[in-house]
Design a protein around this motif. Structure first.
Motif, PDB file in Angstrom:
ATOM      1  N   CYS A 224      27.013  87.729   0.875  1.00 22.38           N
ATOM      2  CA  CYS A 224      28.534  86.800   0.795  1.00 22.38           C
ATOM      3  C   CYS A 224      29.946  87.594   0.901  1.00 22.38           C
TER       4      CYS A 224
ATOM      5  N   HIS B 279      26.687  78.766   1.383  1.00 21.82           N
ATOM      6  CA  HIS B 279      26.081  77.286   1.757  1.00 21.82           C
ATOM      7  C   HIS B 279      26.669  76.251   1.029  1.00 21.82           C
TER       8      HIS B 279
ATOM      9  N   ARG C 263      23.127  87.134  -4.161  1.00 19.47           N
ATOM     10  CA  ARG C 263      21.868  87.915  -3.161  1.00 19.47           C
ATOM     11  C   ARG C 263      22.196  88.088  -2.445  1.00 19.47           C
ATOM     12  N   THR C 264      22.715  87.227  -1.749  1.00 18.79           N
ATOM     13  CA  THR C 264      23.004  87.307  -0.216  1.00 18.79           C
ATOM     14  C   THR C 264      24.347  88.042   0.173  1.00 18.79           C
TER      15      THR C 264
ATOM     16  N   HIS D  41      23.540  82.914  -4.990  1.00 15.22           N
ATOM     17  CA  HIS D  41      23.011  82.872  -3.613  1.00 15.22           C
ATOM     18  C   HIS D  41      24.351  83.721  -2.693  1.00 15.22           C
TER      19      HIS D  41
END
Length: 82
Positions: A42, A49, A39-40, A36
């Motif tokens: 951050c 998250h 992929r995002t 995550h």
């Protein structure tokens, strides 16, 4: 709810048995947290998250796997499968 990475690729496989001082937790959950973040894009681990667990635990495991060569082995396995 969107299916996670492990639902597609790890269904029916046995979990990895790694022994540390305390229970390691769910490797798939940590892996999904790491993916995550990657992929995002951050900018910080603290922006991850909370459904993926404690951000420090995910980061420590990410760093430990990098030091142990887990990522290299995973990528090599994916290359060998193609």
């Amino acid at each position: 709810m969107k299916q996670e990475w492990h639902n597609h690729f790890l269904t029916g496989t046995e979990p990895l048995q790694v022994y540390w001082a305390r229970p390691a937790g769910d490797n798939c959950l940590f892996l999904n947290g790491m993916l995550h973040v990657l992929r995002t894009g951050c900018p910080r681990w603290r922006d991850m998250h909370e459904r993926y667990g404690k951000r420090n635990s995910v980061y420590v495991r990410f760093r430990r796997w990098a030091e142990l060569g887990v990522w290299d082995a995973l990528l090599q396995t994916l290359v060998d499968l193609t």
